[in-house]
Design a protein around this motif. Structure first.
Motif, PDB file in Angstrom:
ATOM      1  N   TYR A 118      45.882  -0.441   5.098  1.00  0.00           N
ATOM      2  CA  TYR A 118      44.463   0.842   5.950  1.00  0.00           C
ATOM      3  C   TYR A 118      44.731   1.835   5.292  1.00  0.00           C
ATOM      4  O   TYR A 118      45.349   2.201   4.768  1.00  0.00           O
ATOM      5  CB  TYR A 118      44.538   0.722   7.369  1.00  0.00           C
ATOM      6  CG  TYR A 118      46.229   1.313   8.031  1.00  0.00           C
ATOM      7  CD1 TYR A 118      47.202   2.435   7.950  1.00  0.00           C
ATOM      8  CD2 TYR A 118      47.535   0.308   7.843  1.00  0.00           C
ATOM      9  CE1 TYR A 118      47.980   3.216   7.975  1.00  0.00           C
ATOM     10  CE2 TYR A 118      48.352   0.828   8.441  1.00  0.00           C
ATOM     11  CZ  TYR A 118      49.058   1.726   8.258  1.00  0.00           C
ATOM     12  OH  TYR A 118      50.135   1.514   8.075  1.00  0.00           O
ATOM     13  N   ARG A 121      38.692   5.203   3.132  1.00  0.00           N
ATOM     14  CA  ARG A 121      38.176   4.470   1.312  1.00  0.00           C
ATOM     15  C   ARG A 121      37.436   6.512   1.433  1.00  0.00           C
ATOM     16  O   ARG A 121      36.334   6.833   1.722  1.00  0.00           O
ATOM     17  CB  ARG A 121      37.657   3.459   2.108  1.00  0.00           C
ATOM     18  CG  ARG A 121      36.861   3.058  -0.203  1.00  0.00           C
ATOM     19  CD  ARG A 121      37.365   1.696   0.162  1.00  0.00           C
ATOM     20  NE  ARG A 121      36.699   1.751  -1.572  1.00  0.00           N
ATOM     21  CZ  ARG A 121      37.172   1.415  -2.407  1.00  0.00           C
ATOM     22  NH1 ARG A 121      38.777   0.799  -2.813  1.00  0.00           N
ATOM     23  NH2 ARG A 121      36.767   1.005  -3.812  1.00  0.00           N
ATOM     24  N   GLU A 137      39.038 -11.208   1.011  1.00  0.00           N
ATOM     25  CA  GLU A 137      39.912 -10.117   1.409  1.00  0.00           C
ATOM     26  C   GLU A 137      41.734 -10.984   1.253  1.00  0.00           C
ATOM     27  O   GLU A 137      42.352 -10.599   1.051  1.00  0.00           O
ATOM     28  CB  GLU A 137      39.567  -9.471   2.652  1.00  0.00           C
ATOM     29  CG  GLU A 137      40.363  -8.336   2.949  1.00  0.00           C
ATOM     30  CD  GLU A 137      39.302  -6.971   2.089  1.00  0.00           C
ATOM     31  OE1 GLU A 137      40.098  -5.817   1.567  1.00  0.00           O
ATOM     32  OE2 GLU A 137      38.902  -6.753   1.417  1.00  0.00           O
ATOM     33  N   ILE A 149      38.563  -7.685   8.794  1.00  0.00           N
ATOM     34  CA  ILE A 149      38.438  -6.335   7.824  1.00  0.00           C
ATOM     35  C   ILE A 149      37.809  -5.796   9.115  1.00  0.00           C
ATOM     36  O   ILE A 149      36.466  -6.407   9.272  1.00  0.00           O
ATOM     37  CB  ILE A 149      37.683  -6.585   6.408  1.00  0.00           C
ATOM     38  CG1 ILE A 149      38.192  -7.448   6.217  1.00  0.00           C
ATOM     39  CG2 ILE A 149      37.662  -4.446   6.161  1.00  0.00           C
ATOM     40  CD1 ILE A 149      37.800  -8.032   4.568  1.00  0.00           C
ATOM     41  N   TRP A 151      35.771  -1.988   9.156  1.00  0.00           N
ATOM     42  CA  TRP A 151      35.294  -1.099   8.196  1.00  0.00           C
ATOM     43  C   TRP A 151      34.251  -0.290   8.821  1.00  0.00           C
ATOM     44  O   TRP A 151      33.510  -0.570   9.689  1.00  0.00           O
ATOM     45  CB  TRP A 151      34.920  -1.853   6.360  1.00  0.00           C
ATOM     46  CG  TRP A 151      34.458  -1.092   6.054  1.00  0.00           C
ATOM     47  CD1 TRP A 151      35.345  -1.378   4.555  1.00  0.00           C
ATOM     48  CD2 TRP A 151      32.959  -0.809   6.030  1.00  0.00           C
ATOM     49  NE1 TRP A 151      33.980  -0.124   4.316  1.00  0.00           N
ATOM     50  CE2 TRP A 151      33.370   0.366   5.130  1.00  0.00           C
ATOM     51  CE3 TRP A 151      32.191   0.094   6.454  1.00  0.00           C
ATOM     52  CZ2 TRP A 151      32.318   1.168   3.405  1.00  0.00           C
ATOM     53  CZ3 TRP A 151      31.038   1.375   6.156  1.00  0.00           C
ATOM     54  CH2 TRP A 151      30.687   1.578   4.631  1.00  0.00           C
ATOM     55  N   SER A 228      32.003  -3.502  -3.096  1.00  0.00           N
ATOM     56  CA  SER A 228      31.339  -2.282  -2.626  1.00  0.00           C
ATOM     57  C   SER A 228      30.397  -2.177  -4.110  1.00  0.00           C
ATOM     58  O   SER A 228      29.659  -1.861  -4.851  1.00  0.00           O
ATOM     59  CB  SER A 228      32.348  -0.940  -3.054  1.00  0.00           C
ATOM     60  OG  SER A 228      33.285  -0.949  -1.806  1.00  0.00           O
ATOM     61  N   SER A 239      34.623   5.908   4.271  1.00  0.00           N
ATOM     62  CA  SER A 239      34.901   5.104   5.613  1.00  0.00           C
ATOM     63  C   SER A 239      36.542   4.907   5.968  1.00  0.00           C
ATOM     64  O   SER A 239      37.535   4.541   5.222  1.00  0.00           O
ATOM     65  CB  SER A 239      34.403   3.417   5.140  1.00  0.00           C
ATOM     66  OG  SER A 239      34.576   3.252   3.930  1.00  0.00           O
ATOM     67  N   GLN A 241      38.782   1.777   7.180  1.00  0.00           N
ATOM     68  CA  GLN A 241      38.893   0.715   6.576  1.00  0.00           C
ATOM     69  C   GLN A 241      40.925  -0.072   7.127  1.00  0.00           C
ATOM     70  O   GLN A 241      41.398   0.692   6.821  1.00  0.00           O
ATOM     71  CB  GLN A 241      39.413  -0.026   4.776  1.00  0.00           C
ATOM     72  CG  GLN A 241      37.811   0.839   4.832  1.00  0.00           C
ATOM     73  CD  GLN A 241      37.586   0.131   3.373  1.00  0.00           C
ATOM     74  OE1 GLN A 241      39.062  -0.428   2.498  1.00  0.00           O
ATOM     75  NE2 GLN A 241      36.301   0.722   2.552  1.00  0.00           N
ATOM     76  N   ARG A 243      43.125  -3.677   8.141  1.00  0.00           N
ATOM     77  CA  ARG A 243      42.933  -5.640   8.126  1.00  0.00           C
ATOM     78  C   ARG A 243      43.583  -6.057   9.244  1.00  0.00           C
ATOM     79  O   ARG A 243      45.037  -5.653   9.413  1.00  0.00           O
ATOM     80  CB  ARG A 243      43.301  -5.704   6.650  1.00  0.00           C
ATOM     81  CG  ARG A 243      41.943  -5.963   6.244  1.00  0.00           C
ATOM     82  CD  ARG A 243      41.882  -4.444   5.038  1.00  0.00           C
ATOM     83  NE  ARG A 243      41.510  -4.385   4.043  1.00  0.00           N
ATOM     84  CZ  ARG A 243      40.926  -3.203   3.295  1.00  0.00           C
ATOM     85  NH1 ARG A 243      42.323  -2.085   4.211  1.00  0.00           N
ATOM     86  NH2 ARG A 243      40.166  -3.191   2.339  1.00  0.00           N
TER      87      ARG A 243
END
Length: 279
Positions: A118, A121, A137, A149, A151, A228, A239, A241, A243
């Motif tokens: 995490y 980004r 991922e 994920i 996001w 991306s 952003s 992020q 998981r």
């Protein structure tokens, strides 16, 4: 928030879903933006950089960030590391409503958040060195095959800013074969791993560009092929992020819910059958 049956059907069919206004902008997004604004201030002051900024207004949380990293890219790296320590960010990624999504979609009561999975980004304009190319991922986050994920953007992500690109339904075809040291010498670490025969694999699927706004949440299956987009604007794309994985999923349990590539896992050794042999 409860996902509708149509939401669930769309996720299982396409491998991704955009949930509009999942987060409350005023109470959940704005505090993160304010903390980022403060961290940029702190880094400017720590390095005695002569930059005067606008007062914080929310949407301008990264005011003068481009000017700062133009002086020294290391300032941006410092800010990137510090944003992981923002309390409101930690609360967001571990919120009960986010946990409920993984539990509902994976029919589990044992979710986890992957180690070093995490962060906030920062995709800078026209940057290729740290742009994530087509991948799944799970090869980078080997905690469970059915992971998801999460996001969410901190600013409006238009097509110009390079939204996430996804391959529709690609999660249904399983884990791809990968190449190590696929990309040029400018890349390092996880960025050197790419899908073998990428052009042909990716050409099989219809592509979607996921434009979104603060408060929106994009969720993706760990096996969905995505990348991306190239940020062709004059502002960095920020952003949130994280998981989630499922402790009860058999493949993840078999390999011991390994940490991410970033945390040191050697996925070539974990999944030797999914990497092409070196000549």
């Amino acid at each position: 928030m409860t996902l509708t049956e149509n939401n669930k059907k769309e996720f299982f069919e396409n491998g991704f879903l955009i949930i509009k206004s999942f987060y409350d902008v005023e109470n959940e997004i704005l505090p993160i933006q304010k903390s980022i604004y403060q961290i940029i201030d702190f880094v400017i002051a720590r390095h005695s950089v002569d930059i005067t900024r606008e007062p914080f207004k929310g949407h301008n949380f990264d005011n003068n960030f481009q000017e700062l990293i133009a002086l020294d890219e290391a300032f941006g790296a410092e800010i990137y590391d510090l944003t992981k320590q923002i309390p409101s960010f930690i609360r967001l990624i571990s919120s009960k409503k986010a946990e409920d999504v993984i539990c509902l979609l994976r029919n589990t009561d044992a979710p986890g958040i992957g180690q070093a999975s995490y962060g906030i980004r920062i995709d800078n304009p026209l940057d290729e060195k740290f742009r994530a190319h087509w991948h799944q991922e799970f090869i980078f986050q080997p905690q469970s095959m059915d992971g998801i994920i999460f996001w969410s953007p901190l600013l409006t992500v238009s097509k110009e800013m390079g939204p996430l690109n996804v391959c529709l339904g690609s999660h249904k075809d399983g884990l791809c074969i990968y190449d190590k040291t696929k990309y040029d010498s400018k890349k390092s670490g996880a960025y050197t791993i790419g899908i073998h025969d990428e052009k042909n694999i990716v050409s099989k699927y219809k592509k979607f560009h996921l434009e979104c706004e603060p408060g929106d949440l994009i969720i993706m299956d760990f096996l969905t092929i995505h990348q991306s987009g190239l940020n062709d604007s004059n502002r960095s794309r920020w952003s949130v992020q994280s998981r989630f994985f499922n402790f009860k999923e058999m493949i993840g349990a078999k390999i011991g819910w390994k940490a991410s590539v970033t945390a040191g896992s050697d996925v070539e050794k974990i999944f030797p059958e999914n990497f092409v042999e070196k000549l």
